[in-house]
Motif scaffolding. Structure first.
Motif, PDB file in Angstrom:
ATOM      1  N   GLU A  82       0.821  -1.209   0.000  1.00 42.66           N
ATOM      2  CA  GLU A  82       0.000   0.000   0.000  1.00 42.66           C
ATOM      3  C   GLU A  82       0.854   1.259   0.000  1.00 42.66           C
ATOM      4  N   PRO A  83       0.626   2.184  -0.942  1.00 42.12           N
ATOM      5  CA  PRO A  83       1.260   3.496  -0.828  1.00 42.12           C
ATOM      6  C   PRO A  83       0.624   4.238   0.351  1.00 42.12           C
ATOM      7  N   LEU A  84       1.446   4.936   1.135  1.00 43.68           N
ATOM      8  CA  LEU A  84       0.963   5.667   2.295  1.00 43.68           C
ATOM      9  C   LEU A  84       1.379   7.130   2.211  1.00 43.68           C
ATOM     10  N   MET A  85       0.523   8.025   2.710  1.00 42.87           N
ATOM     11  CA  MET A  85       0.853   9.448   2.755  1.00 42.87           C
ATOM     12  C   MET A  85       1.951   9.668   3.798  1.00 42.87           C
ATOM     13  N   TYR A  97       4.981  15.279   2.052  1.00 41.84           N
ATOM     14  CA  TYR A  97       5.907  14.679   1.093  1.00 41.84           C
ATOM     15  C   TYR A  97       5.181  13.880   0.016  1.00 41.84           C
ATOM     16  N   GLY A  98       3.899  13.622   0.192  1.00 46.42           N
ATOM     17  CA  GLY A  98       3.121  12.870  -0.781  1.00 46.42           C
ATOM     18  C   GLY A  98       3.097  11.382  -0.458  1.00 46.42           C
ATOM     19  N   TYR A  99       2.528  10.618  -1.380  1.00 40.09           N
ATOM     20  CA  TYR A  99       2.436   9.171  -1.175  1.00 40.09           C
ATOM     21  C   TYR A  99       3.789   8.511  -1.419  1.00 40.09           C
ATOM     22  N   HIS A 100       4.076   7.528  -0.571  1.00 36.95           N
ATOM     23  CA  HIS A 100       5.322   6.773  -0.675  1.00 36.95           C
ATOM     24  C   HIS A 100       5.016   5.279  -0.547  1.00 36.95           C
ATOM     25  N   THR A 101       5.840   4.485  -1.198  1.00 31.66           N
ATOM     26  CA  THR A 101       5.768   3.036  -1.012  1.00 31.66           C
ATOM     27  C   THR A 101       6.900   2.636  -0.071  1.00 31.66           C
ATOM     28  N   TYR A 123      15.936   0.183  13.835  1.00 27.85           N
ATOM     29  CA  TYR A 123      15.251  -0.100  12.573  1.00 27.85           C
ATOM     30  C   TYR A 123      15.565   0.954  11.521  1.00 27.85           C
ATOM     31  N   GLN A 124      15.326   0.567  10.271  1.00 28.52           N
ATOM     32  CA  GLN A 124      15.376   1.469   9.124  1.00 28.52           C
ATOM     33  C   GLN A 124      14.165   1.178   8.258  1.00 28.52           C
ATOM     34  N   ILE A 125      13.484   2.226   7.839  1.00 31.99           N
ATOM     35  CA  ILE A 125      12.362   2.106   6.913  1.00 31.99           C
ATOM     36  C   ILE A 125      12.767   2.848   5.644  1.00 31.99           C
ATOM     37  N   LYS A 126      12.740   2.148   4.507  1.00 29.84           N
ATOM     38  CA  LYS A 126      13.117   2.758   3.237  1.00 29.84           C
ATOM     39  C   LYS A 126      11.850   3.023   2.418  1.00 29.84           C
ATOM     40  N   LEU A 127      11.685   4.285   2.032  1.00 32.34           N
ATOM     41  CA  LEU A 127      10.509   4.723   1.288  1.00 32.34           C
ATOM     42  C   LEU A 127      10.899   5.243  -0.085  1.00 32.34           C
ATOM     43  N   LYS A 128       9.952   5.184  -1.012  1.00 28.95           N
ATOM     44  CA  LYS A 128      10.167   5.743  -2.347  1.00 28.95           C
ATOM     45  C   LYS A 128       8.888   6.463  -2.760  1.00 28.95           C
TER      46      LYS A 128
END
Length: 148
Positions: A82-85, A97-101, A123-128
């Protein structure tokens, strides 16, 4: 009293205590094409942005302050695709920042107690950045159905 929220990824709020972060890095990439020109440096033509990537880093102390449930929720959202805001800042200077996956989540659990539970989880969370259409399903759809 709730903890101050400095950033949110969909329904997951990063708070001062609990599910918090201690670092954020961003990489914006653009593309240029070289155009050959006789007897001088190649000209360049800008083709536009190619990616906008964010890495959120943090350390949880689940036993003392909680936050593991939120990280597990982020992992579930990643598995659901799910893409999230993604928003950040405070009331005076917020940033959308807009929607990110979610491209990936890494955990480093340590200080394991006698019951096998980690007392520390880095932890690390990687978004695009995501530019496609967003459907109101899953976690986002559930929230919208509560509001509607």
């Amino acid at each position: 009293m709730t903890n101050p929220v400095s950033m949110a990824l969909g329904p997951f709020a990063f708070e001062a205590i609990g599910f918090h972060y201690d670092g954020l890095s961003r990489s914006v990439n653009t593309s240029w094409s070289d155009i050959e020109v006789a007897q001088r440096l190649n000209a360049q033509q800008w083709l536009g942005p190619t990616s906008d990537e964010v890495t959120i880093k943090g350390v949880l102390f689940p036993f003392e302050f909680g936050g593991q449930d939120s990280l597990d929720g982020v992992i579930s959202a990643a598995e659901a695709g799910e893409p999230l805001m993604f928003v950040g800042g405070d009331a005076a200077a917020g940033m959308v920042y807009g929607y990110h996956t979610i491209q990936g989540v890494e955990e480093d659990r340590s200080f394991i107690d006698r019951a096998g539970v980690a007392r520390r989880n880095a932890y690390q969370i990687k978004l695009k950045r995501y530019e496609g259409e967003v459907e109101a399903s899953g976690v986002v759809g559930s929230l919208l159905s509560l509001l509607g």
